[in-house]
Design a protein around this motif. Structure first.
Motif, PDB file in Angstrom:
ATOM      1  N   VAL A  40     -18.424   1.718 -40.356  1.00 30.64           N
ATOM      2  CA  VAL A  40     -18.041   0.573 -39.109  1.00 30.64           C
ATOM      3  C   VAL A  40     -16.658  -0.082 -39.538  1.00 30.64           C
ATOM      4  CG1 VAL A  40     -18.817  -1.540 -38.011  1.00 30.64           C
ATOM      5  CG2 VAL A  40     -20.545   0.201 -38.834  1.00 30.64           C
ATOM      6  N   ILE A  41     -16.404  -0.522 -40.656  1.00 28.92           N
ATOM      7  CA  ILE A  41     -15.001  -1.250 -41.041  1.00 28.92           C
ATOM      8  C   ILE A  41     -14.033  -0.241 -40.795  1.00 28.92           C
ATOM      9  CG2 ILE A  41     -14.040  -2.639 -42.487  1.00 28.92           C
ATOM     10  CD1 ILE A  41     -16.432  -3.507 -43.559  1.00 28.92           C
ATOM     11  N   GLY A  42     -14.174   1.062 -41.361  1.00 27.97           N
ATOM     12  CA  GLY A  42     -13.223   1.993 -41.419  1.00 27.97           C
ATOM     13  C   GLY A  42     -12.934   2.490 -40.078  1.00 27.97           C
ATOM     14  N   LYS A  61      -7.741  11.099 -46.994  1.00 28.16           N
ATOM     15  CA  LYS A  61      -8.389  12.441 -46.993  1.00 28.16           C
ATOM     16  C   LYS A  61      -8.914  12.734 -48.521  1.00 28.16           C
ATOM     17  CE  LYS A  61      -5.197  14.581 -43.517  1.00 28.16           C
ATOM     18  NZ  LYS A  61      -4.229  15.353 -43.455  1.00 28.16           N
ATOM     19  N   PHE A  62      -8.159  12.028 -49.631  1.00 25.04           N
ATOM     20  CA  PHE A  62      -8.865  12.416 -50.921  1.00 25.04           C
ATOM     21  C   PHE A  62     -10.186  11.784 -51.094  1.00 25.04           C
ATOM     22  CE2 PHE A  62      -9.400  10.910 -55.131  1.00 25.04           C
ATOM     23  CZ  PHE A  62      -9.103  12.115 -56.074  1.00 25.04           C
ATOM     24  N   SER A  63     -10.221  10.462 -50.389  1.00 24.26           N
ATOM     25  CA  SER A  63     -11.474   9.852 -50.634  1.00 24.26           C
ATOM     26  C   SER A  63     -12.720  10.296 -49.708  1.00 24.26           C
ATOM     27  CB  SER A  63     -11.238   8.288 -50.061  1.00 24.26           C
ATOM     28  OG  SER A  63     -10.311   7.834 -50.778  1.00 24.26           O
ATOM     29  N   ALA A 316     -13.513   5.994 -45.667  1.00 25.63           N
ATOM     30  CA  ALA A 316     -12.435   7.097 -45.264  1.00 25.63           C
ATOM     31  C   ALA A 316     -12.868   7.572 -44.209  1.00 25.63           C
ATOM     32  CB  ALA A 316     -12.077   8.088 -46.330  1.00 25.63           C
ATOM     33  N   ILE A 317     -14.048   8.041 -43.979  1.00 25.42           N
ATOM     34  CA  ILE A 317     -14.739   8.849 -42.915  1.00 25.42           C
ATOM     35  C   ILE A 317     -14.453   8.121 -41.936  1.00 25.42           C
ATOM     36  CG2 ILE A 317     -16.851   9.755 -41.864  1.00 25.42           C
ATOM     37  CD1 ILE A 317     -17.417  10.745 -44.935  1.00 25.42           C
ATOM     38  N   GLY A 318     -14.885   6.689 -41.838  1.00 29.88           N
ATOM     39  CA  GLY A 318     -14.676   5.693 -40.835  1.00 29.88           C
ATOM     40  C   GLY A 318     -13.114   5.809 -40.294  1.00 29.88           C
TER      41      GLY A 318
END
Length: 358
Positions: A40-42, A61-63, A316-318
């Protein structure tokens, strides 16, 4: 090397910093969990990064990819295979039945509801095995994009919260309160998706009925047994994905080797589980109490790091998720999540009844 590190560090440090905040929020609100706060924050910070996106992109992207796989490997250090085998065997038919039911329902309703295949796989796997951890393991195999991962995590989170709130009262209505804590522990361990929600649900039951931690211990052990299903599921998905790619490759004059797409991180997950089991056995056999405590602390840190890595990856996905698209397409995956959740709940109860556990 230094150049690569310079491009990697800004995004990685940003994800770690936000994940730290999300982790502490998750500690304050365990029913939500750090991973959901991270996503959510991302997503909320995406507009602020637009002008500087290229500066952070490599680390993000690495994360989202590598750290997510490392998290799955580290999860293996939370699995003592001997303990799981000893106390989880009685729940094995229920676990197998609930996993099968969820995957079948996901496959059937993916077609009926016209849901993208990768999203349906992630919802089905996340519902049937262990929520975010299973999604983290399956996503690289089926090459799901970040918006599909975020959507699946959100669906699983919603039904985790419902389960943690509803199941203790449902257990009383069914009559689990007249039995020992094992019956509800097996129910919570097989019908609730994520470990944090299993813990919340079982702890509430123990508190309601003055059982100490009896139900919690049973539920967590059953949940760990479910986690082992990650191994055959991921290998099965790899084979299916390789066949699909091979079929597509044949049509375009190319061929695909299963070795090239095999998720070797799952082998390291198995190795971590074996190491944990062997070390525990060695400590017991040698009666090395001090060393055993040290090893227990080490494995405890490994398990904590696995959870923290998942939060980093979710941040990272966020960052890589289109919120507008997520909201527009979220209805049908949510419906699929509801179908899988209800199916798992009913199958868990029916199998316990059939096996004479209540």
């Amino acid at each position: 090397m230094i150049k690569n590190l310079k491009t990697l560090l800004p995004g990685l440090i940003l994800c770690v910093a936000i994940a730290t905040g999300a982790y502490f929020l998750g500690k304050q609100f365990p029913i939500v969990g750090g991973a959901v706060f991270g996503i959510v924050i991302g997503m909320c910070l995406v507009p602020m990064l637009k002008s500087r996106r290229a500066f952070f992109d490599v680390g993000i992207k690495f994360s989202a990819k590598k750290i997510l796989q490392w998290a799955v490997i580290l999860l293996g250090f939370g699995l003592n295979l001997k303990v799981v085998a000893k106390t989880g065997l009685e729940s094995l038919p229920i676990i197998a039945s609930t996993i099968t039911a969820s995957l079948l329902l996901a496959w059937i309703f993916q077609r009926l509801l016209s849901i993208p295949k990768k999203s349906a796989i992630l919802v089905g796997v996340g519902s049937s095995i262990c929520g975010g951890s299973a999604i983290a393991a399956a996503a690289p195999v089926v090459e799901a994009d970040d918006s599909e991962i975020a959507q699946s995590i959100s669906v699983i989170f919603f039904f985790n919260v419902l389960a943690a709130l509803i199941f203790p009262s449902l257990g009383v209505l069914i009559g689990f309160d007249t039995l020992c804590g094992d019956a509800f522990g097996i129910f919570a361990g097989t019908a609730v998706n994520d470990t944090s929600s299993v813990t919340a649900c079982a702890s509430s039951w123990d508190s309601m009925h003055g059982l100490g931690v009896a139900t919690l211990d049973k539920a967590v052990t059953v949940k760990l047994t479910r986690t082992l299903a990650i191994i055959p599921i991921v290998i099965g998905l790899t084979i299916l994905h390789a066949r699909e790619m091979r079929a597509a490759g044949t049509a375009s004059g190319k061929n695909v080797s299963i070795v090239k797409i095999f998720p070797f991180f799952i082998l390291y997950f198995i190795l971590a589980s074996v190491i944990t089991t062997m070390c525990d056995l060695a400590m017991v056999k040698a009666s090395l109490e001090t060393c055993g405590i040290e090893m227990s602390i080490l494995f405890g840190w490994m398990k904590w790091l696995a959870k923290f890595f998942i939060i980093i990856a979710m941040v990272a996905i966020g960052f890589n998720t289109d919120v507008v698209k997520l909201l527009k397409t979220g209805g049908r995956p949510l419906a699929l999540g509801a179908i899988c959740w209800i199916g798992i709940t009913l199958v868990s109860l029916l199998m316990q009844h059939f096996l004479g556990l209540w």
